[in-house]
Motif scaffolding. Structure first.
Motif: not given
Ligand SMILES: Cc1cc2nc3c(=O)[nH]c(=O)nc-3n(C[C@H](O)[C@H](O)[C@H](O)COP(=O)(O)OP(=O)(O)OC[C@H]3O[C@@H](n4cnc5c(N)ncnc54)[C@H](O)[C@@H]3O)c2cc1C
Ligand SMILES: NC(=O)c1ccc[n+]([C@@H]2O[C@H](COP(=O)([O-])OP(=O)(O)OC[C@H]3O[C@@H](n4cnc5c(N)ncnc54)[C@H](O)[C@@H]3O)[C@@H](O)[C@H]2O)c1
Ligand code: SF4
Ligand code: FES
Length: 807
Positions: A433-453
């Motif tokens: 998710a980080i590489t494919d979608q260019g994520l840069t923050s924990v919040e974005q990873v949360k929105q995208c993958t549910n991790a940390g939610r």
């Protein structure tokens, strides 16, 4: 129009199931949800954070009303289902709605178990399960001061920590002789107890409550051994029981909970159950990870076009982590050893670390970690994969902290290993998710993958993964300042500098804030940044400050204020004490109190009397309410103490006079001790100075509050002036680079002590520039009390600004 799906229970497991269905086949069902609580789906787990003051009720909403509307889900809140006719396939709600279904899901969760004690119906006896309970505790703490929590499990201890944060005295009554005995063995339970006692909790172990005493409202608890304690609030946290009354009435097969098969199918066709109300292979789970796994299987099952052939839900290995700041505890699987198991143990009494791994038939079947839980993802993955450890060196299973570098555990993890246990998200999923979608923050990873939610415990690992994958520290990654904007703190500061912005409203306007007024998170932050960037041109906006800073005094729970006059270095004299005594008499001050920072609190002063009190005191403001230098605590030092090597009082006074009215991102405390006996507690201050033979040691980033942290040795210098320069430049760097409300302890943890040493100790030019900017800011510092007393315009502004309350 798809088939009709009805969900009973608007909680975490049920709504996650709908999310999975929407992800798979959004058009398949027209969905209706009935919820008993008057809220959209929220993160129940984070109620502990709300109680502990780390989050707001609005911050914990998982699916807001827009989510339901956008996905075509009809939601009835505050309207429980009271009857189900499984022949006609209709549910009936308490408000008279009749809703037909093709598929029905029970996700009614659990109810807290309330001990049937005499007096349990009294006012002030509550559970800790929902927003209402949380609000009741917060309200109660405003008028009452003594709480008793029955149950020393996860919930009880998290409630107790929250109540301590609300300034209540807390007794925890526990039936067993060790805390969290369902998750921890005796050594870990005892270490936990010691740690929490250090935080202020009082434990009554092996205590059996007999009755709850009081008239209408609870006044105390009586125990079976005849003893009793006082309590104004009793929180029962002795476990949960699945909420299955409706299921029983409906005729579903139930044991402890609603019996389901591997596809979450109940005993009646087209009726499913998921979450805490479901019992799978004899187990009703009470943590979200297994419930989310169940939701995924159920979604797959009811979205499948052909009957599913692949295996369904197989049960889960669960683990727990206590969400109490400063305590690292992890427990998973079968942690008690017996004749068939062997254990690997590490017990470091010096560092307060205990680790135990239980092994059976060459496989790890359970683990308990206390004090250092860094090994938990690896151990959990070894447990889940059933890895054969017969060929492994047993020492390698629990490597000591010093045996390697302090590398993040994510580095050694395989792509398939789980990072977020609650949501079952692997390292590989997050990295892609980080590489494919260019994520840069924990919040974005949360929105995208549910991790940390969910519990948020995996967020540090996600941050490490971001650093690992992007090669950039997450310290630099983007996290929006608040929900009013997409801009991060750093970006707002950069824009203020670049565009020369000068007022909070201008910032919000130019940067396209979502709300005109901003909120209590962004407004004070912007106000601080403006003044930090240009202390000469930019004026303070008192309406963007919290009530204490606007009133220049600390508000108490009954609306009165506390006034703390300045006493440089904690030194006073007879004349000042006489004035304080006279003011106390004249204004009937209910309490005079000596503070931990060596000052005198005048507690309980009416707001209207504040300027009069300041005038009569004829002393300067002690900044006890401000995000600024609060106090410099000093020991007696070389002037009188036989151990003193330096003039601690002299230096303390000089420091306090120099920095007294400088705004900082959060409060700053200092101390000066004249020898390593450290009587002024220099080890737990933002800046702690210790006199040694031939010079001074400077400790930084200590904290004596909730996040107890020992200061770290920053440098040793011979000359006092050099020391003051170092403190000055360090503080200016903190002022310029910390996020608003970030204490020096968190700031230094974020940027690293080595970085600070490079900036302050190795770059002389940079240091001098910082000192220059600090001096400029210091030149604008004024005593706010004096300003108000002496200036009528300021007086009327003061009165006006204290009507509107930005709490
Ligand atoms: C303070 C606290 C901290 C926690 N911390 C953690 C943690 O750190 N980690 C973890 O994994 N778990 C934690 N948990 C447990 C976790 O929150 C639960 O396991 C999870 O919420 C259960 O989800 P659920 O959907 O089954 O039940 P719930 O979230 O309880 O949802 C059920 C919903 O159904 C509603 N309902 C009931 N009957 C009806 C009816 N007849 N009609 C309509 N609606 C109805 C209820 O009002 C409720 O809103 C914590 C729980 C609490 C209380
Ligand atoms: N961090 C987390 O994972 C977390 C946090 C809060 C809640 N939860 C979940 O919420 C649910 C409820 O938590 P809980 O702590 O109430 O349940 P629990 O069953 O884990 O613990 C209850 C505790 O109360 C004690 N107890 C029982 N009867 C008692 C009595 N009469 N007097 C004194 N003590 C007594 C038990 O010995 C036990 O340790 C659980 O499913 C839990 O997993 C999890
Ligand atoms: S820190 Fe040392 S010098 Fe200061 S009072 Fe204590 S013993 Fe004396
Ligand atoms: S482990 Fe709980 S949210 Fe990730």
């Amino acid at each position: 129009m798809g088939e009709r799906l009805v969900l009973i229970g608007n909680g975490m497991a049920g709504i996650r199931t709908l999310e999975e269905i929407i992800k798979k086949d959004p058009a398949r069902y027209s969905m209706t949800v009935f919820g008993e609580e008057p809220h959209p789906n929220y993160n129940r787990i984070l109620l502990s954070s709300v109680l502990q003051g780390d989050a707001d009720v609005n911050d914990i909403v998982l699916n807001d009303y827009d989510w339901y509307a956008e996905n075509g889900v009809i939601l009835y809140t505050g309207d429980p289902v009271i009857k189900v006719d499984t022949k006609k396939q209709i549910v009936y709600s308490s408000k008279g709605i009749e809703c037909p279904y093709d598929k029905l899901i029970f996700a009614t969760g659990s109810n807290p178990f309330m001990l049937p004690l005499p007096g349990a119906d009294k006012e002030g006896v509550i559970a800790f399960r929902n927003i209402k309970d949380c609000e009741t505790m917060i309200e109660t703490s405003k008028n009452y001061k003594k709480a008793a929590v029955i149950g020393g499990g996860l919930l009880g201890l998290e409630a107790a920590r929250g109540l301590l944060n609300l300034n209540m005295k807390v007794d925890v009554i526990h039936i067993s002789n060790t805390l969290m005995e369902r998750q921890l063995d005796e050594p870990a339970g005892k270490m936990l107890q010691e740690e929490l006692e250090g935080q202020g909790m009082n434990f009554l172990l092996e205590a059996q409550t007999e009755s709850i005493i009081g008239r209408d409202r609870v006044q105390g608890l009586r125990f079976k051994d005849g003893t009793s304690i006082q309590a104004d609030l009793v929180v029962m946290a002795v476990g949960i029981k699945p909420n299955i009354d409706l299921a029983k009435k409906t005729g579903l097969k139930t044991e402890r909970a609603i019996v389901v098969d591997d596809y979450m199918q109940t005993s009646i066709k087209n009726v499913y159950a998921v979450g805490e109300c479901a019992e799978h292979r004899g187990i009703a789970y009470g943590l979200v990870a297994p419930l989310y796994e169940q939701g995924k299987v159920l979604a797959e099952h009811i979205c499948a076009s052909e009957p599913m052939t692949k295996p369904g839900y197989q049960g889960s290995i669960v683990y727990t982590q206590l969400k109490v700041s400063g305590v690292d505890v992890f427990s998973a699987g079968r942690f008690q050893d017996n004749s068939e198991t062997k254990a690997i143990r590490v017990h470091d009494e010096f560092e307060g670390i205990y680790k135990k791994v239980v092994v059976q038939d060459n496989k790890i079947v359970g683990a308990v970690l206390f004090g250092d839980t860094g090994d938990s993802p690896r151990l959990l993955n070894m447990m889940r994969s059933g890895e054969d450890i017969s060929q492994m060196s047993k020492v390698a299973i629990l490597p000591s902290e010093n045996s390697g570098t302090r590398e993040s555990p994510v580095v050694a993890m395989a792509d398939g290993e789980t990072i977020c246990g609650c949501n079952g998200v692997s390292k590989g999923d997050i990295c892609s998710a980080i590489t494919d979608q260019g994520l840069t923050s924990v919040e974005q990873v949360k929105q995208c993958t549910n991790a940390g939610r969910s519990c948020g415990g995996c967020k540090p690992l996600i941050a490490d993964l971001l650093t690992l994958t992007t090669g950039e520290s997450v310290a630099n990654a983007k996290e929006p300042m608040c929900s009013c904007t997409e801009f991060s703190h750093e970006e707002v500061v950069a824009e203020i500098r670049e565009l020369g912005l000068s007022h909070p409203r201008e910032v919000m306007n130019v940067l396209g804030w979502e709300s005109d007024e901003g909120c209590s998170k962004c407004r004070p932050a912007i106000n601080y940044y403006l003044k930090m960037v240009d202390p000469i041109k930019n004026q303070d906006d008192p309406t963007s400050r919290f009530i204490n800073e606007r009133a220049h005094a600390n508000i108490n729970h009954n609306g009165t204020f506390t006034v703390v006059p300045r006493m440089y270095g904690g030194v006073t004299n007879a004349a000042q004490l006489r004035k304080i005594a006279e003011v106390a008499d004249k204004y009937d001050v209910p309490l005079l109190k000596v503070t931990g920072g060596q000052r005198i609190d005048l507690v309980g002063i009416d707001k209207d009397n504040l300027p009069k009190v300041w005038k009569d005191l004829d002393m300067r403001s002690g900044s006890a309410y401000a995000k600024a230098l609060r106090t410099v605590k000093t020991c007696v030092g070389a002037q009188f103490c036989r151990f003193g090597t330096q003039d601690s009082i002299g230096l303390g006074i000089e420091l306090e006079k120099k920095f007294e009215y400088i705004n900082t991102p959060h409060k700053v405390k200092m101390a000066v001790s004249a020898c390593p006996r450290n009587c002024a507690e220099s080890g737990i201050k933002d800046f702690g100075v210790v006199g040694v033979d031939g010079g001074w040691e400077l400790y930084v980033a200590g904290n004596g509050g909730v996040d107890l942290r020992a200061g770290e040795l920053f440098c040793k210098v011979k000359e006092k002036d050099e020391l003051i320069d170092i403190i000055s430049s360090f503080m200016q760097y903190y002022r310029e680079h910390a996020r608003y409300l970030e204490r020096t302890s968190h700031f230094v943890e974020r940027v690293g002590l080595d970085h600070m040493k490079k900036v302050i100790l190795e770059d002389t030019e940079g240091r001098n520039a910082l000192i220059e900017r600090m001096d400029l800011a210091l030149s604008t510092g004024k005593d706010p009390w004096k300003e108000i007393i002496e200036n009528e315009e300021k007086q009327s502004e003061y009165k006006k600004n204290n009507i509107e309350v930005l709490q």
